[in-house]
Design a protein around this motif. Structure first.
Motif, PDB file in Angstrom:
ATOM      1  N   VAL A   1       0.822  -1.204   0.000  1.00  0.00           N
ATOM      2  CA  VAL A   1       0.000   0.000   0.000  1.00  0.00           C
ATOM      3  C   VAL A   1       0.858   1.257   0.000  1.00  0.00           C
ATOM      4  CG1 VAL A   1      -1.656   1.339   1.358  1.00  0.00           C
ATOM      5  CG2 VAL A   1      -2.004  -1.107   1.036  1.00  0.00           C
ATOM      6  N   MET A   2       1.960   1.228   0.732  1.00  0.00           N
ATOM      7  CA  MET A   2       2.831   2.400   0.738  1.00  0.00           C
ATOM      8  C   MET A   2       3.404   2.683  -0.653  1.00  0.00           C
ATOM      9  SD  MET A   2       2.735   3.844   3.616  1.00  0.00           S
ATOM     10  CE  MET A   2       1.273   3.264   4.469  1.00  0.00           C
ATOM     11  N   ASN A   3       3.529   1.623  -1.462  1.00  0.00           N
ATOM     12  CA  ASN A   3       3.948   1.793  -2.857  1.00  0.00           C
ATOM     13  C   ASN A   3       2.748   1.932  -3.789  1.00  0.00           C
ATOM     14  OD1 ASN A   3       6.764   1.571  -2.343  1.00  0.00           O
ATOM     15  ND2 ASN A   3       6.551  -0.655  -2.182  1.00  0.00           N
ATOM     16  N   TRP A   4       1.552   1.936  -3.196  1.00  0.00           N
ATOM     17  CA  TRP A   4       0.282   2.057  -3.926  1.00  0.00           C
ATOM     18  C   TRP A   4       0.171   1.006  -5.027  1.00  0.00           C
ATOM     19  CZ3 TRP A   4      -3.657   3.852  -1.751  1.00  0.00           C
ATOM     20  CH2 TRP A   4      -4.813   4.197  -2.464  1.00  0.00           C
ATOM     21  N   LYS A   5       0.403  -0.246  -4.605  1.00  0.00           N
ATOM     22  CA  LYS A   5       0.291  -1.386  -5.504  1.00  0.00           C
ATOM     23  C   LYS A   5      -0.687  -2.386  -4.915  1.00  0.00           C
ATOM     24  CE  LYS A   5       5.003  -1.147  -7.369  1.00  0.00           C
ATOM     25  NZ  LYS A   5       6.298  -1.870  -7.528  1.00  0.00           N
ATOM     26  N   VAL A   6      -1.293  -3.172  -5.803  1.00  0.00           N
ATOM     27  CA  VAL A   6      -2.217  -4.204  -5.354  1.00  0.00           C
ATOM     28  C   VAL A   6      -1.470  -5.286  -4.582  1.00  0.00           C
ATOM     29  CG1 VAL A   6      -3.869  -5.967  -6.083  1.00  0.00           C
ATOM     30  CG2 VAL A   6      -3.788  -3.766  -7.264  1.00  0.00           C
ATOM     31  N   HIS A   7      -0.324  -5.692  -5.100  1.00  0.00           N
ATOM     32  CA  HIS A   7       0.463  -6.752  -4.467  1.00  0.00           C
ATOM     33  C   HIS A   7       1.909  -6.289  -4.308  1.00  0.00           C
ATOM     34  CE1 HIS A   7      -2.799  -9.644  -4.767  1.00  0.00           C
ATOM     35  NE2 HIS A   7      -2.944  -9.312  -6.028  1.00  0.00           N
ATOM     36  N   SER A   8       2.548  -6.822  -3.280  1.00  0.00           N
ATOM     37  CA  SER A   8       3.944  -6.474  -3.029  1.00  0.00           C
ATOM     38  C   SER A   8       4.847  -7.193  -4.019  1.00  0.00           C
ATOM     39  CB  SER A   8       4.325  -6.863  -1.599  1.00  0.00           C
ATOM     40  OG  SER A   8       4.280  -8.269  -1.445  1.00  0.00           O
TER      41      SER A   8
END
Length: 354
Positions: A131-138
């Motif tokens: 979420v901190m990278n604003w992505k669905v998955h890490s």
């Protein structure tokens, strides 16, 4: 009887007598608990097996978040086994257990709880990174996820084995707890406080995620709606995990507080009467998790239905095959047995149905 003031050769009856009168369930209550608990445990085993199968069979779930979710389901599956073992080795059976059998019974519960808690913490960190990278998955690789899963179970097994490794009161009867007669009160304090600290840490992580997502969403509101819609999936995954975490905290916090009071040697607290209620709350938590997955994740629910449909079709096909495989009488062999070519054709058709 005693060797160096230790009582390893005694049965659990000896330790129950030392900590005071045991609050046993009457036969009607015990049967009720066993029936209701067994029903819940069957659901836990089946539902969590389906969660694991869904993650394995559906390629859309082949991401770090869902692998960790499947591992959480595996810990709930172990919890179901532990609850079944506990329910049929409690009541009048408890005093007849040996020390090793009691350690095994409680160790199963401790391992499953530790695994659930560790999984939730790892999932919280994975959600935080994504979420901190604003992505669905890490961007965690499968190798790293595998290492995390191995680490989770290694720590959990160690935590479950700690009392049997020496942190107990077998050689120090004055430090025995009420709810677990061979567990030291100091161990219960450590166990409950450490778990409560992890609860607080996870809540803090998700509060940080929530505030970040809310602020980011407000910023995106100035853009087109399609731009915002593409980013809703990570929010849905966060809601799923927050629901699971909330259920876990609600169901386990009362039990941890009771254990903490026992560790603090609260003489005026009638803690033994709360033991069955704490167990039912723990069972309820493992029942709730698969329901949360399917309710919050439409893809998971669709996969569940496909799995159930596949199982149903497979069962019907197996019955049909078994019926066709019944031996015929000698008078019927020549008149009813189809040619080999027709048999191969029917087999081919059956394989196409799959």
């Amino acid at each position: 009887m005693a060797q160096n003031n230790c009582y390893y050769n005694e049965s659990m009856q000896f330790f129950y007598d030392k900590v005071g009168k045991r609050q046993g369930l009457n036969s009607t209550m015990l049967i009720t608990v066993q029936v209701i608990g067994s029903t819940f445990c069957i659901f836990i085993l089946v539902a969590n097996s389906m969660v694991i199968a869904a993650v394995i069979t559906n390629k859309r779930f082949h991401y770090p978040f869902y692998y960790l979710l499947a591992n959480l389901a595996a810990s709930d599956f172990l919890a179901g086994i532990a609850y079944v073992y506990l329910m049929f080795n409690t009541g009048d059976v408890s005093p007849t257990l040996t020390i090793s059998e009691y350690f095994f019974r409680q160790g199963l519960l401790d391992v499953s709880l530790s695994a659930s808690l560790a999984n939730l913490l790892v999932i919280a960190l994975e959600r935080y990174i994504s979420v901190m990278n604003w992505k669905v998955h890490s961007n965690l690789t499968k190798r790293r996820v595998t290492l995390l899963i191995v680490l989770v179970w290694s720590i959990s097994i160690f935590m479950g084995a700690v009392p049997s490794l020496g942190w107990n009161c077998i050689c120090s009867l004055e430090s025995c707890s009420q709810m677990a007669p061979i567990f030291s009160r100091s161990y219960l304090i450590f166990w409950s406080v450490s778990n409560l600290i992890i609860f607080v840490a996870m809540v803090a992580i998700y509060m940080r995620i929530y505030t970040y997502v809310k602020r980011k969403t407000t910023m995106l509101m100035s853009h087109t709606s399609s731009s915002l819609n593409r980013k809703r999936t990570p929010i849905k995954l966060i809601k799923t995990v927050m629901a699971v975490l909330g259920a876990f905290v609600i169901c386990w916090t009362p039990g941890l507080i009771v254990m903490l009071l026992d560790g603090l040697h609260c003489e005026h607290c009638n803690l033994k009467k709360l033991k069955s209620l704490m167990l039912l709350l723990a069972v309820a938590n493992s029942v709730m998790n698969p329901c949360i997955y399917s309710y919050k994740d439409e893809e998971m629910w669709t996969t569940f239905k496909n799995l159930m449909r596949c199982i149903g079709n497979g069962t019907r096909r197996q019955r049909s095959t078994r019926a066709n495989a019944k031996p015929l009488g000698s008078s019927q062999d020549t008149s009813t047995t189809p040619p080999a070519s027709e048999e191969r054709k029917s087999d081919d058709n059956g394989s196409l149905d799959l």
